[in-house]
Design a protein around this motif. Sequence first.
Motif, PDB file in Angstrom:
ATOM      1  N   ILE A   1      43.867  33.879  10.906  1.00  0.00           N
ATOM      2  CA  ILE A   1      42.837  33.560   9.912  1.00  0.00           C
ATOM      3  C   ILE A   1      42.405  32.102   9.949  1.00  0.00           C
ATOM      4  O   ILE A   1      41.464  31.696   9.257  1.00  0.00           O
TER       5      ILE A   1
ATOM      6  N   PHE B   1      36.374  36.371   1.049  1.00  0.00           N
ATOM      7  CA  PHE B   1      37.799  36.286   0.739  1.00  0.00           C
ATOM      8  C   PHE B   1      38.405  37.677   0.915  1.00  0.00           C
ATOM      9  O   PHE B   1      38.126  38.587   0.141  1.00  0.00           O
TER      10      PHE B   1
ATOM     11  N   SER C   1      37.434  36.695   5.552  1.00  0.00           N
ATOM     12  CA  SER C   1      37.699  35.299   5.196  1.00  0.00           C
ATOM     13  C   SER C   1      37.054  34.343   6.206  1.00  0.00           C
ATOM     14  O   SER C   1      36.528  33.292   5.835  1.00  0.00           O
TER      15      SER C   1
ATOM     16  N   HIS D   1      41.530  29.513   6.795  1.00  0.00           N
ATOM     17  CA  HIS D   1      41.040  30.254   5.626  1.00  0.00           C
ATOM     18  C   HIS D   1      42.199  30.826   4.810  1.00  0.00           C
ATOM     19  O   HIS D   1      43.343  30.840   5.262  1.00  0.00           O
ATOM     20  N   THR D   2      41.866  31.305   3.623  1.00  0.00           N
ATOM     21  CA  THR D   2      42.879  31.862   2.723  1.00  0.00           C
ATOM     22  C   THR D   2      42.566  33.332   2.455  1.00  0.00           C
ATOM     23  O   THR D   2      41.496  33.831   2.794  1.00  0.00           O
ATOM     24  N   TYR D   3      43.518  34.004   1.833  1.00  0.00           N
ATOM     25  CA  TYR D   3      43.357  35.432   1.555  1.00  0.00           C
ATOM     26  C   TYR D   3      44.222  35.827   0.369  1.00  0.00           C
ATOM     27  O   TYR D   3      44.988  35.019  -0.155  1.00  0.00           O
TER      28      TYR D   3
ATOM     29  N   ILE E   1      36.041  28.973  -1.030  1.00  0.00           N
ATOM     30  CA  ILE E   1      35.290  29.885  -0.160  1.00  0.00           C
ATOM     31  C   ILE E   1      33.802  29.582  -0.273  1.00  0.00           C
ATOM     32  O   ILE E   1      33.362  28.898  -1.203  1.00  0.00           O
TER      33      ILE E   1
END
Lengths: 377, 377
Positions: free
Chosen positions: B58, B34, B29, B61-63, B11
């Motif tokens: 998203i 995040f 995100s 991106h990650t979460y 991130i």
Amino acid sequence: MHTPLCDQIGIEFPIFAFTHCRDVVVAVSKAGGFGVLGAVGFTPEQLEIELKWIDEHIGDHTYGVDIVIPNKYEGMDANLSADELAKMLQDMVPQEHLDFAKKILTDHGVPLTAEDNESTLQLLGWTEATATPQVEVALKHPKMTLIANALGTPPRDMIEHIHAEGRKVAALCGSPSQARKHADAGVDIIIAQGGEAGGHSGEVGSIVLWPQVVKEVAPVPVLAAGGIGSGQQIAAALALGAQGAWTGSQWLMVEEAENTPVQQAAYVKAGSRDTVRSRSFTGKPARMLRNDWTEAWENPDNPKPLGMPLQFMVSGIAVAATNKYPNESVDVAFNPVGQVVGQFEKVEKTSAVIERWVQEYLEATNTLNELNEAASV
Amino acid sequence: MHTPLCDQIGIEFPIFAFTHCRDVVVAVSKAGGFGVLGAVGFTPEQLEIELKWIDEHIGDHTYGVDIVIPNKYEGMDANLSADELAKMLQDMVPQEHLDFAKKILTDHGVPLTAEDNESTLQLLGWTEATATPQVEVALKHPKMTLIANALGTPPRDMIEHIHAEGRKVAALCGSPSQARKHADAGVDIIIAQGGEAGGHSGEVGSIVLWPQVVKEVAPVPVLAAGGIGSGQQIAAALALGAQGAWTGSQWLMVEEAENTPVQQAAYVKAGSRDTVRSRSFTGKPARMLRNDWTEAWENPDNPKPLGMPLQFMVSGIAVAATNKYPNESVDVAFNPVGQVVGQFEKVEKTSAVIERWVQEYLEATNTLNELNEAASV
């Protein structure tokens, strides 16, 4: 960490040290900070002796005096002289409370002497009537350049009087609205004290309170209080807009302090969760180490703590025992301290604390700079 | 504010946003932070729907997902399936408590439907038996890279399972000793949450807690939580050794959140002293706006809050009303929020919050640099 306020006060580091020990006042100011003597426990005559000693030992440095004029207390509207007020308040203390206080102590094996019994009826400096003579004493000492009020907005005529004598006024607060009252009354320095603090404090945490007060009273300078016992914590305070740190707990843990080894050992042993906001000593919520005394006054089956200043007239006997019988009173002692107690590992020299804080502060700001540099590569 | 942890997580800014709204997860995100979805209120089937939606919106991106496995709760040693445990706990809820809860609501004019009555008996994700299926759902989603436990050390086999699936584990704590347990169990990221925080929190303030936890678990990275709603507060956290910020309250106040306008108006109106740590909704002390519901459960003449998760089975009806009847329930609504609520002035776009925080962070670090430069002149 040299802020504009440092130049206004004439100090090197914006480290304000609240303490009841004159030796600590001198050591802090000589190390580049600003020592502030807590006056509440001294008669005007005793305070004169303390300040004279400070004058003789502090060299060219300056210092402050901390008084207590609460916004609300028993007898505040009576308009009596100090002696009359003391007499009226003494008569208001229920025998049940005195008996209960003595029972707690004797149950713990703390000796009670005739002198101890007498000390329970002292009013001390907890009122405007008894704090005003302290201010008069303080103003006679030219190196005494700041008077702070610990519990409320100082009376307007007192502020004007202190200003007329060429000194500054500070006042502690626990909310932006209280800070606004201070600023409107002409207070020069606002001390925003978070709920982590030892002694009297509110419930809002420092990380939230400090920037709110800074925003509320700008451009009046704000000192951050509550939870400061390292240079990193000072860096956090300055990042949040404070112009310096008002600190107290750390100075219980210096060689120059009069605190007993038993008391200092209790502070080293304690974690941050071993403190409690209790009305059991002063009548208003004040943070201290939790022990059998604080628990006894929490128990709903026992007498409830009186208001300020009545409760301290009751608890004075326990406060005296803390110093006179440190071993016997270990479980009922008066150990005011903030949550920062959880950081304490040893007793240090005052000058070593200041040096450590400056070093830690520089390390913290370097860390932030390295992050910014890494991000911009 | 780019810390080493940012690279480990992938991130730009170390801003972790806890929220119950999938839209906020995505917005945070995508803005470089995040997002973490609070799963406790979702059945595994509902959670699957939420995460699928997040995956689709998203991008690259990650979460994360936040679960609740408390260290202690009613029925934790019963070793029952989720359904069996729910049945056992439902039978443990006293009728007196249900009646009292309904009386509070009807006294305030909140409509009660058959559906509302049924919702009082939902167990939700407050136990290991009900949180474990949530973890299984979450692990099916490759962009879901972090599972956080809000209330205790995750079971060791769960940590191993999450690691085996290539994801990280975080856990919240309110003391260094709890942080030590997390680290010893293999938790990758420790979240040190001060008492200022909304929701479940301890009593130690952030300014004191954060550096203690950083010191305790180094080199395990620590996120600072409790009282963060500005870039200055993030700068303070990083100065104290944290590698980022875990934030919650702010995300109630973004356009993407599902919170009702009535609720957001209550947050804008509230000062920091309008929150209370109350057991009245979940059974454990959690910080929220003080109102008639929290006061009713504080009154010693009324039923005492049950333990976790029983109390939420009782309060579920009030939680549902907060969303369904926002106007009627304004004085009894479930408004979890931290003391930072005192800073809130308006509803913002999520991306605008992140941009503001980054800007404020740079201003704070610049202020510190200017002080250092002034001092060295």
